[in-house]
Scaffold this active site. Structure first.
Site, PDB file in Angstrom:
ATOM      1  N   PHE A  95      -1.035  -0.945 -10.319  1.00 54.68           N
ATOM      2  CA  PHE A  95      -1.483  -2.197  -9.703  1.00 54.68           C
ATOM      3  C   PHE A  95      -2.727  -2.786 -10.358  1.00 54.68           C
ATOM      4  O   PHE A  95      -3.159  -3.877  -9.984  1.00 54.68           O
ATOM      5  CB  PHE A  95      -1.720  -2.036  -8.198  1.00 54.68           C
ATOM      6  CG  PHE A  95      -2.588  -0.867  -7.814  1.00 54.68           C
ATOM      7  CD1 PHE A  95      -3.954  -0.894  -8.000  1.00 54.68           C
ATOM      8  CD2 PHE A  95      -2.021   0.264  -7.244  1.00 54.68           C
ATOM      9  CE1 PHE A  95      -4.754   0.171  -7.639  1.00 54.68           C
ATOM     10  CE2 PHE A  95      -2.805   1.348  -6.871  1.00 54.68           C
ATOM     11  CZ  PHE A  95      -4.178   1.298  -7.070  1.00 54.68           C
TER      12      PHE A  95
ATOM     13  N   LYS B 148       0.868  -1.180   0.000  1.00 60.64           N
ATOM     14  CA  LYS B 148       0.000   0.000   0.000  1.00 60.64           C
ATOM     15  C   LYS B 148       0.900   1.225   0.000  1.00 60.64           C
ATOM     16  O   LYS B 148       1.595   1.483   0.989  1.00 60.64           O
ATOM     17  CB  LYS B 148      -0.926   0.014   1.209  1.00 60.64           C
ATOM     18  CG  LYS B 148      -1.954   1.134   1.134  1.00 60.64           C
ATOM     19  CD  LYS B 148      -2.909   1.101   2.304  1.00 60.64           C
ATOM     20  CE  LYS B 148      -4.038   2.098   2.100  1.00 60.64           C
ATOM     21  NZ  LYS B 148      -3.584   3.459   1.772  1.00 60.64           N
TER      22      LYS B 148
ATOM     23  N   ARG C  45      -3.066   8.778  -5.792  1.00 60.84           N
ATOM     24  CA  ARG C  45      -3.793   7.792  -6.606  1.00 60.84           C
ATOM     25  C   ARG C  45      -3.998   8.376  -8.005  1.00 60.84           C
ATOM     26  O   ARG C  45      -4.510   9.496  -8.155  1.00 60.84           O
ATOM     27  CB  ARG C  45      -5.142   7.471  -5.948  1.00 60.84           C
ATOM     28  CG  ARG C  45      -5.984   6.397  -6.659  1.00 60.84           C
ATOM     29  CD  ARG C  45      -5.489   5.022  -6.327  1.00 60.84           C
ATOM     30  NE  ARG C  45      -6.335   3.973  -6.904  1.00 60.84           N
ATOM     31  CZ  ARG C  45      -7.320   3.348  -6.247  1.00 60.84           C
ATOM     32  NH1 ARG C  45      -7.601   3.674  -4.988  1.00 60.84           N
ATOM     33  NH2 ARG C  45      -8.007   2.387  -6.826  1.00 60.84           N
TER      34      ARG C  45
ATOM     35  N   ARG D 150      -8.161  10.515  -7.741  1.00 59.05           N
ATOM     36  CA  ARG D 150      -9.267   9.670  -7.266  1.00 59.05           C
ATOM     37  C   ARG D 150     -10.588  10.424  -7.272  1.00 59.05           C
ATOM     38  O   ARG D 150     -11.657   9.820  -7.266  1.00 59.05           O
ATOM     39  CB  ARG D 150      -8.971   9.119  -5.870  1.00 59.05           C
ATOM     40  CG  ARG D 150      -8.803  10.158  -4.805  1.00 59.05           C
ATOM     41  CD  ARG D 150      -8.381   9.536  -3.486  1.00 59.05           C
ATOM     42  NE  ARG D 150      -9.456   8.744  -2.912  1.00 59.05           N
ATOM     43  CZ  ARG D 150      -9.281   7.850  -1.944  1.00 59.05           C
ATOM     44  NH1 ARG D 150      -8.066   7.609  -1.479  1.00 59.05           N
ATOM     45  NH2 ARG D 150     -10.299   7.197  -1.436  1.00 59.05           N
TER      46      ARG D 150
END
EC number: 6.5.1.1
Length: 512
Positions: A299, A210, A215, A230
């Site tokens: 990811f 993490k 993001r 995000r």
């Protein structure tokens, strides 16, 4: 639509815990609404103003205004009035706001006044915009619930889908597709208290680092790259390194999910505050890129060459990601088969923490990508930091907390035995705790102010927090991220509280 009708539904939705009843109530409301009402109705149900902050405080709202006898206000009329309120500025603005609020309240019935005060103070909370709202909208428009759900996921907005459905009917859902260049809200993770809990719930899973970065959702269409946060803000021009990395990949059209992180000279992640500074609106991009260079780490992959991958299991998306993105640009992960591999997952967590990252995300291998939702198949695990701090002052609450001492000023011990303030919090408090806290702090008060009280630094409180960042606002030179009250520690003395030095030692690299 009359405001009175919206206020009635909001009250009834808040009064029931049954999702089926919420769905019926919301379906009735959507049947009565026009498409033009939706930009107001949806935010109001969520307890949010489309205008954001409009500069109206509790002092203005607490003035008693005789209510109207009968409802006449429409939601669009209220929205227009609040837009005018938000535009007021300059000399005499406070008096003008007071006048406009008085006019609005004078046109509202008693029930409408209660709703408006709750809306303006942030106290309208009934969880309406969840599955019940989607199902209610589907029922109101004779659209398949699964199709409405997917459209909301892809649009990133219930409001957008509701406007389309109410204007054009179920056929409007066909226009909501995963498209390169049109961002979708990212999938989010729930929390788990430990790796063992997460693996126990998910079974076969990927355990991923993490990363505490920005993001990013990266869209590439040929030679054009767009980067979104995000919250779907376009930050392409602020992260040229990410654009360069995306253009170097072999694919021509894709959507990737990942993080932009910055590492120091030792290869350890810089603080979130430093990294987040890269996307500030006033940032000199070239200077910032030299001072705090970022790297892209991916990811997940949502789309490749026009193929929508959202419904594929994680294992297949990982395979697509590996074909598109070289290993140095992919997040580190390990695979576990189930609870029997908990030890391996815990070792991976330990290595991740040793590298300076904040924890892991455990992801079910058979899970689809649920855009815009906290999926039960993603569980984040990170150590919870706690501190014993001393209450230095407290501010009076607003709205539901009026008359209660709510916002705590928190201090840590310094080398000379005094206390340095390092933040505030009003989170984590039950009604019972607020009542106890108010009486206890009144006993310790040494000075009263219009905003609250200063107290003797005697009461120790245990605070949980997610991280530390530099701050010029507080005497300690740092402040806590997402601080919340765990419990009061009356068994501890002020001299038992944590020190600023101890806090800084636990977070190397964040010293002011």
């Amino acid at each position: 639509m009359l405001l009175a009708r919206l206020a009635q539904v909001s009250r009834e939705v808040a009064a029931t815990s049954a999702r089926s009843r919420k769905t019926v109530l919301l379906a009735e409301l959507f049947r009565e609404a026009e498409a033009a009402d939706v930009p107001v109705v949806i935010p109001y149900l969520a307890g949010r103003l489309p205008q954001g902050r409009i500069g109206v405080g509790w002092k203005v709202l607490s003035r008693r205004v005789p209510p109207a006898d009968a409802p006449t206000l429409t939601v669009r009329d209220v929205d227009a009035r609040l837009t005018r309120l938000g535009a007021v500025s300059g000399a005499g603005s406070q008096a003008e706001r007071t006048r406009l609020v008085g006019e609005l309240m004078g046109a509202a019935t008693e029930d409408e006044q209660r709703f408006l005060i709750g809306l303006l103070t942030g106290e309208v909370r009934q969880g309406a915009l969840d599955a019940a709202a989607v199902e209610g909208l589907a029922a109101a428009t004779d659209a398949p619930p699964a199709d409405v759900r997917r459209a909301v996921m892809l649009a990133g907005s219930l409001q957008t889908v509701a406007e389309a459905l109410l204007a054009d009917g179920p056929g409007a859902l066909d226009r909501f597709r995963l498209t390169v260049g049109q961002p979708v809200l990212p999938m989010l993770a729930h929390s788990a208290s430990s790796v063992a809990e997460a693996v126990g719930k998910l079974g076969a899973a990927a355990v991923e680092e993490k990363l505490d970065g920005i993001r990013v959702q990266v869209h590439r269409d040929g030679g054009t790259v767009r980067i979104y946060t995000r919250t779907l803000d376009d930050i392409t021009d602020r992260l040229p390194e990410v654009t360069e990395a995306a253009l170097a990949l072999p694919g021509e059209r894709f959507i990737l999910d990942g993080e932009a992180i910055s590492l120091d000279a030792d290869g350890r992640p810089r603080s979130f505050q430093e990294t987040a500074g890269r996307v500030g609106s006033r940032t000199d991009v070239a200077t910032a890129a030299r001072a705090v260079p970022v790297s892209a780490v991916f990811f997940d992959v949502l789309s490749v060459d026009g193929r929508d991958l959202l419904d594929l299991p994680l294992t297949e998306r990982h395979a697509e990601l590996a074909r598109l993105v070289p290993e140095p640009l992919r997040v580190r992960r390990t695979l576990v088969h189930g609870p029997e591999d908990t030890g391996a997952a815990e070792e991976f967590l330990a290595r991740t923490l040793a590298r300076g990252h904040e924890g892991v995300v455990v992801k079910g291998l058979d899970a689809a990508y649920s855009a815009g939702r906290r999926g039960a198949s993603w569980l984040k695990v990170k150590p919870v930091h706690t501190l014993d701090l001393v209450v230095l002052a407290a501010e009076w609450g607003h709205g539901r907390r009026t008359g209660k001492l709510s916002n705590l000023h928190l201090g840590a011990r310094t080398a000379d035995g005094s206390f340095a303030m390092l933040g505030k919090t009003f989170k984590g408090m039950t009604d019972a705790l607020l009542t106890w806290q108010t009486e206890r702090l009144k006993e310790l008060a040494v000075e009263e102010h219009g905003w609250g009280v200063t107290v003797r630094p005697e009461l120790v409180v245990e605070i949980a927090y997610d991280g530390l960042q530099r701050s010029t606002r507080y005497p300690a030179g740092v402040t806590l991220r997402f601080a919340r009250v765990v419990r009061y520690r009356e068994d501890k003395r002020p001299e038992d509280a944590d020190t600023v030095d101890t806090l800084l030692a636990a977070h190397p690299g964040v010293a002011p």
